[in-house]
Design an enzyme around this catalytic site. Structure first.
Site, PDB file in Angstrom:
ATOM      1  N   ASN A 209       0.851  -1.199   0.000  1.00 24.15           N
ATOM      2  CA  ASN A 209       0.000   0.000   0.000  1.00 24.15           C
ATOM      3  C   ASN A 209       0.884   1.245   0.000  1.00 24.15           C
ATOM      4  O   ASN A 209       2.103   1.141  -0.018  1.00 24.15           O
ATOM      5  CB  ASN A 209      -0.954  -0.036   1.193  1.00 24.15           C
ATOM      6  CG  ASN A 209      -0.204  -0.113   2.502  1.00 24.15           C
ATOM      7  OD1 ASN A 209       0.545   0.779   2.860  1.00 24.15           O
ATOM      8  ND2 ASN A 209      -0.369  -1.225   3.224  1.00 24.15           N
ATOM      9  N   ASP A 278      -4.736  -6.044   4.810  1.00 24.40           N
ATOM     10  CA  ASP A 278      -5.831  -6.823   5.403  1.00 24.40           C
ATOM     11  C   ASP A 278      -5.880  -8.240   4.853  1.00 24.40           C
ATOM     12  O   ASP A 278      -6.397  -9.141   5.504  1.00 24.40           O
ATOM     13  CB  ASP A 278      -7.167  -6.123   5.148  1.00 24.40           C
ATOM     14  CG  ASP A 278      -7.281  -4.851   5.969  1.00 24.40           C
ATOM     15  OD1 ASP A 278      -6.696  -4.816   7.074  1.00 24.40           O
ATOM     16  OD2 ASP A 278      -7.917  -3.897   5.504  1.00 24.40           O
ATOM     17  N   LYS A 288       8.717 -17.614 -10.056  1.00 25.31           N
ATOM     18  CA  LYS A 288       8.112 -16.476 -10.751  1.00 25.31           C
ATOM     19  C   LYS A 288       6.989 -16.943 -11.677  1.00 25.31           C
ATOM     20  O   LYS A 288       7.191 -17.867 -12.475  1.00 25.31           O
ATOM     21  CB  LYS A 288       9.189 -15.733 -11.556  1.00 25.31           C
ATOM     22  CG  LYS A 288       8.664 -14.458 -12.154  1.00 25.31           C
ATOM     23  CD  LYS A 288       9.699 -13.773 -13.027  1.00 25.31           C
ATOM     24  CE  LYS A 288       9.034 -12.661 -13.801  1.00 25.31           C
ATOM     25  NZ  LYS A 288       9.809 -12.219 -14.940  1.00 25.31           N
ATOM     26  N   LEU A 309      -3.615  -5.192  15.691  1.00 23.55           N
ATOM     27  CA  LEU A 309      -4.117  -4.306  16.746  1.00 23.55           C
ATOM     28  C   LEU A 309      -5.198  -5.011  17.567  1.00 23.55           C
ATOM     29  O   LEU A 309      -5.185  -4.968  18.804  1.00 23.55           O
ATOM     30  CB  LEU A 309      -4.662  -3.010  16.118  1.00 23.55           C
ATOM     31  CG  LEU A 309      -5.232  -1.975  17.076  1.00 23.55           C
ATOM     32  CD1 LEU A 309      -4.180  -1.493  18.073  1.00 23.55           C
ATOM     33  CD2 LEU A 309      -5.804  -0.771  16.317  1.00 23.55           C
ATOM     34  N   PHE A 324      -4.406   3.492  14.711  1.00 23.68           N
ATOM     35  CA  PHE A 324      -4.615   4.524  13.701  1.00 23.68           C
ATOM     36  C   PHE A 324      -5.787   4.109  12.815  1.00 23.68           C
ATOM     37  O   PHE A 324      -6.084   2.922  12.694  1.00 23.68           O
ATOM     38  CB  PHE A 324      -3.351   4.694  12.836  1.00 23.68           C
ATOM     39  CG  PHE A 324      -2.384   5.683  13.419  1.00 23.68           C
ATOM     40  CD1 PHE A 324      -1.716   5.396  14.596  1.00 23.68           C
ATOM     41  CD2 PHE A 324      -2.154   6.903  12.797  1.00 23.68           C
ATOM     42  CE1 PHE A 324      -0.830   6.299  15.148  1.00 23.68           C
ATOM     43  CE2 PHE A 324      -1.268   7.821  13.340  1.00 23.68           C
ATOM     44  CZ  PHE A 324      -0.607   7.532  14.519  1.00 23.68           C
TER      45      PHE A 324
HETATM   46  N1  CTP Z   1      -4.327  -3.040  11.779  1.00 25.76           N
HETATM   47  C1  CTP Z   1      -3.643  -4.150  12.210  1.00 25.76           C
HETATM   48  N2  CTP Z   1      -3.718  -5.325  11.500  1.00 25.76           N
HETATM   49  C2  CTP Z   1      -4.475  -5.407  10.394  1.00 25.76           C
HETATM   50  C3  CTP Z   1      -5.168  -4.265   9.942  1.00 25.76           C
HETATM   51  C4  CTP Z   1      -5.071  -3.094  10.655  1.00 25.76           C
HETATM   52  O1  CTP Z   1      -2.956  -4.076  13.230  1.00 25.76           O
HETATM   53  N3  CTP Z   1      -4.547  -6.550   9.742  1.00 25.76           N
HETATM   54  C5  CTP Z   1      -4.238  -1.811  12.571  1.00 25.76           C
HETATM   55  C6  CTP Z   1      -3.513  -0.668  11.908  1.00 25.76           C
HETATM   56  O2  CTP Z   1      -2.140  -0.673  12.230  1.00 25.76           O
HETATM   57  C7  CTP Z   1      -4.212   0.542  12.513  1.00 25.76           C
HETATM   58  C8  CTP Z   1      -5.634   0.043  12.762  1.00 25.76           C
HETATM   59  O3  CTP Z   1      -5.548  -1.380  12.814  1.00 25.76           O
HETATM   60  O4  CTP Z   1      -3.669   0.898  13.753  1.00 25.76           O
HETATM   61  C9  CTP Z   1      -6.647   0.425  11.713  1.00 25.76           C
HETATM   62  O5  CTP Z   1      -6.138   0.104  10.436  1.00 25.76           O
HETATM   63  P1  CTP Z   1      -6.966   0.485   9.125  1.00 25.76           P
HETATM   64  O6  CTP Z   1      -6.211  -0.020   7.942  1.00 25.76           O
HETATM   65  O7  CTP Z   1      -7.360   1.920   9.176  1.00 25.76           O
HETATM   66  O8  CTP Z   1      -8.319  -0.319   9.329  1.00 25.76           O
HETATM   67  P2  CTP Z   1      -8.731  -1.821   9.164  1.00 25.76           P
HETATM   68  O9  CTP Z   1      -8.899  -2.413  10.508  1.00 25.76           O
HETATM   69  O10 CTP Z   1      -7.792  -2.517   8.257  1.00 25.76           O
HETATM   70  O11 CTP Z   1     -10.186  -1.678   8.526  1.00 25.76           O
HETATM   71  P3  CTP Z   1     -10.621  -1.189   7.057  1.00 25.76           P
HETATM   72  O12 CTP Z   1      -9.530  -1.640   6.109  1.00 25.76           O
HETATM   73  O13 CTP Z   1     -11.909  -1.868   6.852  1.00 25.76           O
HETATM   74  O14 CTP Z   1     -10.749   0.286   7.156  1.00 25.76           O
END
Ligand code: CTP
Length: 401
Positions: A209, A278, A288, A309, A324
């Site tokens: 990302n 995610d 490859k 988290l 965050f």
């Molecule tokens: N986070 C995490 N592990 C994941 C996804 C997110 O620890 N697999 C943590 C991020 O480091 C951040 C928080 O969760 O502190 C929110 O991350 P964000 O990407 O904004 O949200 P998601 O929980 O992934 O939800 P969505 O993608 O649906 O917004």
């Protein structure tokens, strides 16, 4: 306040040079020993005699200045300095410093300096936004310089935009923070995660990302400066790990989870600034992947990654957990949901659709939602200043325990 502090104040040739007089006077009145070095152009905007009268020290403009007790000016002036601050820093002087050019007393002294370095850039908007200037500022940042971002407003050239020297009071507050760093987080162990994770597709390709890691690195740096012991667990970024911070490089969400769980018990505060993928590819190819003739589509099956988290939230004992939320819409609603769902103590919400607060920019504006129901809105500021805003909220929360 600044007794026993030696400060070298470098002044380069922009219209804002006259404001350096106020800063020199304030530092001197507060007990600092202030040694001004000016570029020859700066001396065209403000007379060296003004600074000399305010600081009670000779002002260096010419490398070959001599007088009783004068040695090699660009070496002697910076010896035992506590801070070298270039205010204002023009595009030209910043470029020379970034390139290591030493063609006047000020730029030579910068090369010889062995102390914390600070610049407050000030110039025309187009000059500031020019990729050359931006790259030079980034170079200095990567070398550990403290950069104060310029303000926006009416510029001397008649334009309105970025490039204005910030208010003198704001610069003074920043200098005070650098000269007398608060140690209000001493004795605490911080775990900070930063940057993107990468999820392999095959040995040469991956899903990732747009996270640059800048916010997480700024938090690690600010926590270190405030006395905390910091472990920075980071995905791939172009940033140099801050000195004095324990650093662990990870790649996938799984490896970040392992690193976080290993460190979790010994931590007091966890800041999850990383942008974790995610989903990951269910079966990454061992070799490859090759294009096949006549097949124009490719389907990758993705499976959910662990939510780090949320996992830390489940296992929480004494830790303060800060998450965050990077959102493009419904920022408050989504942030509040994540705060509850992941058992965090604070959620720092970021509207990443904004040009000045999204990915890979140097500024940020955040809203902190706390489990206690508070909502704290930070001003638009550098990521370092935003980091201090977040850490102030952490300190306040710890004080309530
Ligand atoms: N986070 C995490 N592990 C994941 C996804 C997110 O620890 N697999 C943590 C991020 O480091 C951040 C928080 O969760 O502190 C929110 O991350 P964000 O990407 O904004 O949200 P998601 O929980 O992934 O939800 P969505 O993608 O649906 O917004």
């Amino acid at each position: 306040m600044f007794a026993n502090k030696k400060i070298v104040l470098g002044i380069s040739g922009g219209i804002a040079a006259y404001k350096a007089a106020d800063i020199a006077s304030w530092l001197t009145k507060n007990g600092a020993s202030v040694h001004c070095m000016m570029t020859p152009n700066a001396a065209g905007f403000i007379a060296p005699q003004v600074l000399q009268a305010l600081t009670h020290h000779p002002v260096v403009v010419d490398e070959f200045m001599s007088g009783p007790g004068w040695g090699i000016v660009h070496i002697d002036t910076v010896q035992n300095a506590d801070l070298f601050a270039v205010i204002p820093a023009t595009a030209n002087t910043i470029a020379k410093i970034a390139a290591g050019i030493a063609d006047n007393a000020l730029t030579s002294a910068v090369l010889a300096a062995n102390c914390p370095l600070f610049i407050a850039p000030a110039m025309n908007t187009h000059m500031y936004q020019n990729p050359a200037t931006q790259q030079n500022i980034q170079t200095l940042k990567n070398r550990g310089w403290h950069i104060m971002l310029p303000a926006s407003g009416h510029l001397a050239c008649g334009a309105v935009g970025e490039g204005k020297l910030p208010e003198v009071a704001a610069i003074e507050a920043e200098l005070q923070r650098l000269l007398l760093p608060s140690q209000d987080l001493a004795g605490l162990k911080f775990l900070v995660t930063a940057g993107p994770t990468i999820e392999p597709i095959d040995p040469v390709r991956y899903i990732t990302n747009k996270s640059s890691g800048k916010m997480g690195y700024a938090i690690a740096e600010a926590a270190r400066d405030r006395g905390a012991q910091v472990l920075l667990v980071s995905g791939h970024t172009n940033l140099i790990p801050p000195a004095g911070v324990e650093y662990l490089a990870v790649d996938s969400a799984a490896s970040m989870l392992t690193a976080c769980l290993d460190a979790y018990d010994g931590c007091d505060v966890v800041v999850k600034a990383a942008a974790v993928a995610d989903y990951r590819v269910a079966e990454p190819a061992a070799q490859k992947l090759k294009k096949a003739d006549g097949i124009d589509e490719m389907v990758l099956r993705l499976v959910k990654n662990p939510d780090i988290l949320a996992e830390l939230g489940r296992r929480k004992t004494h830790q303060l957990l800060i998450g965050f939320a990077a959102e493009t819409n419904n920022v408050e609603e989504y942030a509040r949901q994540k705060l509850v769902k992941k058992h965090a103590d604070m959620l720092v919400a970021n509207d990443v659709s904004r040009a000045d607060a999204g990915f890979d920019v140097d500024t940020n504006q955040v809203t902190i939602f706390t489990a206690a129901g508070d909502k704290l809105i930070s001003p638009l500021a550098s990521k370092r200043q935003t980091a201090d805003f977040i850490l102030d909220a952490v300190r306040a929360r710890l004080d309530k325990q």
